[in-house]
Design a protein around this motif. Structure first.
Motif, PDB file in Angstrom:
ATOM      1  N   UNK A  39       0.344  11.058   4.396  1.00 39.12           N
ATOM      2  CA  UNK A  39      -0.442  10.845   5.613  1.00 39.12           C
ATOM      3  C   UNK A  39      -1.931  10.812   5.300  1.00 39.12           C
ATOM      4  N   UNK A  40      -2.378  11.674   4.355  1.00 36.30           N
ATOM      5  CA  UNK A  40      -3.790  11.677   3.998  1.00 36.30           C
ATOM      6  C   UNK A  40      -4.197  10.355   3.351  1.00 36.30           C
ATOM      7  N   UNK A  41      -3.303   9.791   2.543  1.00 42.54           N
ATOM      8  CA  UNK A  41      -3.601   8.504   1.908  1.00 42.54           C
ATOM      9  C   UNK A  41      -3.282   7.337   2.829  1.00 42.54           C
ATOM     10  N   UNK A  42      -2.716   7.667   4.033  1.00 41.41           N
ATOM     11  CA  UNK A  42      -2.413   6.642   5.032  1.00 41.41           C
ATOM     12  C   UNK A  42      -1.488   5.573   4.479  1.00 41.41           C
ATOM     13  N   UNK A  43      -0.474   6.055   3.761  1.00 42.72           N
ATOM     14  CA  UNK A  43       0.529   5.124   3.249  1.00 42.72           C
ATOM     15  C   UNK A  43       1.288   4.482   4.394  1.00 42.72           C
ATOM     16  N   UNK A  44       1.531   5.266   5.404  1.00 41.23           N
ATOM     17  CA  UNK A  44       2.402   4.784   6.480  1.00 41.23           C
ATOM     18  C   UNK A  44       1.645   4.079   7.581  1.00 41.23           C
ATOM     19  N   UNK A  75       0.834  -1.201   0.000  1.00 41.18           N
ATOM     20  CA  UNK A  75       0.000   0.000   0.000  1.00 41.18           C
ATOM     21  C   UNK A  75       0.869   1.251   0.000  1.00 41.18           C
ATOM     22  N   UNK A  76       1.969   1.194   0.721  1.00 38.46           N
ATOM     23  CA  UNK A  76       2.843   2.357   0.798  1.00 38.46           C
ATOM     24  C   UNK A  76       3.453   2.679  -0.564  1.00 38.46           C
ATOM     25  N   UNK A  77       3.921   1.655  -1.283  1.00 33.65           N
ATOM     26  CA  UNK A  77       4.539   1.893  -2.581  1.00 33.65           C
ATOM     27  C   UNK A  77       3.521   2.394  -3.597  1.00 33.65           C
ATOM     28  N   UNK A  78       2.336   1.810  -3.594  1.00 29.59           N
ATOM     29  CA  UNK A  78       1.303   2.271  -4.519  1.00 29.59           C
ATOM     30  C   UNK A  78       0.869   3.699  -4.194  1.00 29.59           C
ATOM     31  N   UNK A  79       0.794   3.995  -2.912  1.00 29.59           N
ATOM     32  CA  UNK A  79       0.407   5.344  -2.519  1.00 29.59           C
ATOM     33  C   UNK A  79       1.430   6.385  -2.914  1.00 29.59           C
ATOM     34  N   UNK A  80       2.707   6.033  -2.832  1.00 28.21           N
ATOM     35  CA  UNK A  80       3.759   6.979  -3.204  1.00 28.21           C
ATOM     36  C   UNK A  80       3.673   7.355  -4.681  1.00 28.21           C
ATOM     37  N   UNK A  81       3.309   6.398  -5.506  1.00 28.53           N
ATOM     38  CA  UNK A  81       3.156   6.709  -6.920  1.00 28.53           C
ATOM     39  C   UNK A  81       2.018   7.697  -7.131  1.00 28.53           C
ATOM     40  N   UNK A  82       0.931   7.518  -6.380  1.00 31.32           N
ATOM     41  CA  UNK A  82      -0.185   8.451  -6.479  1.00 31.32           C
ATOM     42  C   UNK A  82       0.217   9.833  -5.993  1.00 31.32           C
ATOM     43  N   UNK A  83       1.026   9.875  -4.924  1.00 28.11           N
ATOM     44  CA  UNK A  83       1.468  11.159  -4.387  1.00 28.11           C
ATOM     45  C   UNK A  83       2.319  11.903  -5.408  1.00 28.11           C
ATOM     46  N   UNK A  84       3.221  11.185  -6.077  1.00 33.67           N
ATOM     47  CA  UNK A  84       4.069  11.826  -7.090  1.00 33.67           C
ATOM     48  C   UNK A  84       3.220  12.464  -8.181  1.00 33.67           C
ATOM     49  N   UNK A  85       2.189  11.775  -8.613  1.00 32.65           N
ATOM     50  CA  UNK A  85       1.325  12.316  -9.661  1.00 32.65           C
ATOM     51  C   UNK A  85       0.577  13.549  -9.181  1.00 32.65           C
ATOM     52  N   UNK A  92      10.306   7.549   6.119  1.00 35.10           N
ATOM     53  CA  UNK A  92      10.262   6.601   5.003  1.00 35.10           C
ATOM     54  C   UNK A  92      10.479   7.311   3.664  1.00 35.10           C
ATOM     55  N   UNK A  93       9.976   8.527   3.541  1.00 34.33           N
ATOM     56  CA  UNK A  93      10.216   9.296   2.324  1.00 34.33           C
ATOM     57  C   UNK A  93      11.695   9.638   2.183  1.00 34.33           C
ATOM     58  N   UNK A  94      12.343   9.980   3.305  1.00 34.31           N
ATOM     59  CA  UNK A  94      13.776  10.275   3.242  1.00 34.31           C
ATOM     60  C   UNK A  94      14.582   9.010   2.958  1.00 34.31           C
ATOM     61  N   UNK A  95      14.142   7.888   3.460  1.00 38.23           N
ATOM     62  CA  UNK A  95      14.826   6.634   3.144  1.00 38.23           C
ATOM     63  C   UNK A  95      14.770   6.347   1.655  1.00 38.23           C
ATOM     64  N   UNK A  96      13.644   6.638   1.040  1.00 39.41           N
ATOM     65  CA  UNK A  96      13.525   6.439  -0.401  1.00 39.41           C
ATOM     66  C   UNK A  96      14.491   7.336  -1.157  1.00 39.41           C
ATOM     67  N   UNK A  97      14.810   8.497  -0.553  1.00 37.59           N
ATOM     68  CA  UNK A  97      15.749   9.427  -1.176  1.00 37.59           C
ATOM     69  C   UNK A  97      17.194   9.177  -0.728  1.00 37.59           C
ATOM     70  N   UNK A  98      17.459   8.033  -0.072  1.00 39.63           N
ATOM     71  CA  UNK A  98      18.827   7.706   0.331  1.00 39.63           C
ATOM     72  C   UNK A  98      19.306   8.476   1.542  1.00 39.63           C
ATOM     73  N   UNK A  99      18.545   8.518   2.596  1.00 40.64           N
ATOM     74  CA  UNK A  99      18.894   9.258   3.814  1.00 40.64           C
ATOM     75  C   UNK A  99      20.319   8.911   4.244  1.00 40.64           C
TER      76      UNK A  99
END
Length: 625
Positions: free
Chosen positions: A394-399, A104-114, A319-326
């Protein structure tokens, strides 16, 4: 004038009075002088206001300008050698590492990017898409620079083996020491769980220890002098009545306060902000509560509690910063000091300036780590839209694993208490019987039965019996809405439709903006709804971000019912009333409450509590218990 002359004059006056009475002229009767009861003068500096939160305890005298702020945590020394260390987690939640949650988190992130890339800047140009891979390639090459070999931050000294440590000292206990860490309040309720220290008795003992420590060490009030002090306790709008009862018993019986007043956080927020009516949105560390308050009364049907807060936003941002290589790769959500660092980074980097911000593309930042027994390190960090993505995530409750966690709570009828025989169930039952009796009396007067039918009065058709059952059920529904503070003039169909509309969101994941709309929509009259749309009061420390006021206002305007857009002149989102810190407004309202004359009727005294128990809360609370 001699004594004889005075006696003669008095005699003539008495004769004149008798003549007036005979003519029908009566002199006024002077009432006997009855001494008025001595009203106890309560000094505000002998009233302690306590606002307990999941992460922070705020406490102070009613005369203080600001409360003292203490991390609501305790470290207890192990009582047995070899005892397993236990620590309540700050950011981790059950079910977050499940495969379904990660998907759910990965799918939500794609929606957030769009969503982010579709937004235009103030000049009308769309934002430049920024791939997380670009930031990740840069951040993976970053190595920290040593600024100082000594951080000058030390672990808490435990060589004298204290039985417990409170607040900042508990946070800096070395994990190698024999101490367990407990947070006694979780998401607005006592932290009851199956692990060590998770019983009701243990949670109350932790509360008593933390509050006693704050009173003695920070407010400099000896515990033996608490018999001269009174206490105002702020509780959530949707609370566990059993927990509140136990906490009040702790304050009056165990700690020894002479009297206690219990009041709701949302009402105290309006007192502290100086507003008569407002839709109060309290975003805390672990929960978000929404409630409509009008003239010091919380509308019962409008209360919502969302099981997420600032800590969930912090975890989402991590988690967003981890995706960006924290670049701080040793960071762990299970480490309380790392959690404190992530909280600081969130407050420094995140914003909600989605509507007016022209910042697009990658931005360079830096931060420092300063831990005990470690050097001070400087990290470079490159981020793109992660600083804005956290809100949509947070609104899409990815986390948040919405499958395993009940996200939205409503106020339900009490389960009852053996010590309170005249509870809500009793009132509803007697009310229903009175309604049926009055209805039967009216029917007999309006439609008298012919002679010879008295013996058939108890006989009825099965279909009529079913209709009678439906009427009884409807009566209970009406009674529940009535107790909930609904307008008496509202029709039963409207009451039931509104109740159904609110109930359908229970257990579902709601964003803050949707929760506000549903809370306002639950109000009984259009005039009340108009007041609430005109005054949305945002408090707490969970949304202290640049642009939060304009962003939330924009979303409410876009989603509010079209019928109210012409009635509401302006949707006003207030974040800093009277330029006060939104985190202390509720406590400030408790201090204002202590000085009101009407508060004198709300005090529950120690002797009364010992005699009548929880029944005093029903008699003295300023809200429906």
């Amino acid at each position: 004038m001699t004594q004889t002359d005075r006696d003669a004059e008095n005699g003539r006056d008495r004769e004149k009075d008798r003549e007036k009475e005979q003519r029908g002229v009566k002199r006024p009767i002077v009432p006997a002088a009855v001494p008025e009861p001595l009203q106890e003068q309560i000094q505000a500096n002998f009233i302690v206001v306590i606002h307990p939160g999941s992460k922070t305890l705020r406490m102070g005298r009613a005369t203080d300008t600001l409360p003292i702020t203490v991390p609501h945590v305790i470290a207890r020394r192990h009582t047995q050698p070899g005892q397993r260390r236990y620590e309540d987690q700050c950011l981790l939640r059950e079910g977050l590492n499940s495969a379904e949650s990660n998907e759910q988190r990965q799918n939500g992130l794609k929606m957030v990017d769009q969503v982010i890339w579709s937004k235009k800047m103030s000049n009308g140009v769309r934002r430049t898409p920024v791939s997380a891979e670009q930031a990740r390639l840069y951040n993976r090459q970053i190595r920290p620079a040593v600024l100082d070999p000594n951080s000058k931050v030390n672990w808490t000294n435990t060589t004298h083996q204290p039985e417990y440590l409170v607040g900042e000292e508990a946070l800096y206990v070395n994990p190698a020491d024999c101490y367990s860490i407990h947070w006694p309040i979780c998401r607005g309720h006592l932290n009851i769980h199956s692990g060590p220290g998770g019983s009701l008795t243990a949670a109350l003992a932790d509360l008593e220890t933390i509050w006693s420590h704050a009173l003695q060490k920070l407010l400099e009030i000896p515990l033996k002098d608490l018999k001269y002090y009174r206490c105002i306790l702020l509780i959530p709008d949707i609370c566990n009545r059993q927990h509140v009862k136990e906490v009040v018993n702790m304050l009056l019986v165990k700690m020894g306060f002479s009297a206690v007043v219990v009041h709701q956080e949302s009402v105290c927020v309006t007192f502290g902000s100086g507003l008569s009516s407002a839709c109060v949105v309290d975003v805390g560390d672990q929960k978000t509560s929404v409630c409509c308050v009008e003239d010091g009364v919380s509308h019962r049907s409008s209360r919502l509690c969302l099981a997420y807060g600032g800590s969930d936003v912090t975890r989402c941002f991590f988690w967003l910063m981890q995706r960006a290589g924290f670049p701080y790769r040793e960071c762990q959500l299970s480490n309380k000091l790392d959690c404190m660092l992530l909280q600081q980074l969130k407050e420094s980097f995140c914003h909600l300036d989605q509507v007016t911000s022209d910042i697009s593309g990658l931005q360079d930042h830096e931060f420092r780590t300063r831990f005990p027994d470690s050097p001070v390190l400087l990290y470079q960090l490159r981020l793109g839209d992660e600083k804005l993505q956290w809100w949509f995530s947070a609104c899409l409750l990815i986390d948040i694993c919405i499958v395993l966690c009940k996200m939205t709570s409503l106020l339900h009828r009490s389960q009852g208490d053996a010590e309170d025989p005249h509870d809500e169930h009793f009132l509803l039952t007697t009310q229903s019987k009175q309604d049926q009796s009055s209805k039967a009396t009216t029917d007999r007067k309006l439609f008298p039965k012919p002679a010879g039918f008295e013996g058939e009065s108890n006989m009825c058709d099965p279909s009529e019996k079913g209709n009678l059952t439906q009427d009884l059920d409807l009566g209970h529904a009406q009674a529940e809405c009535l107790v909930g503070g609904a307008d008496a003039e509202e029709t039963s169909s409207a009451l039931l439709s509104r109740k159904t509309a609110m109930t359908q969101f229970e257990g579902r994941a709601l964003g803050v903006d949707k929760a506000i709309l549903h809370s306002i929509d639950s109000c009984a009259s259009d005039e009340t709804k108009r007041k609430m749309y005109s005054s949305v009061l945002l408090v707490g420390g969970g949304l202290l971000f640049h642009g939060a006021q304009e962003f939330l206002q924009h979303r409410i305007l876009n989603k509010m019912p079209p019928s109210f857009r012409c009635l509401v002149e302006n949707v006003d989102v207030i974040t800093r009333p009277k330029d006060m810190d939104p985190r202390v407004i509720a406590w400030k309202g408790g201090a204002v409450l202590a000085c009101l004359d009407t508060t004198q009727e709300l005090w529950i005294h120690q002797r009364e509590w010992q005699r009548f128990g929880v029944r005093m809360l029903r008699e003295r609370a300023a809200f429906v218990w």
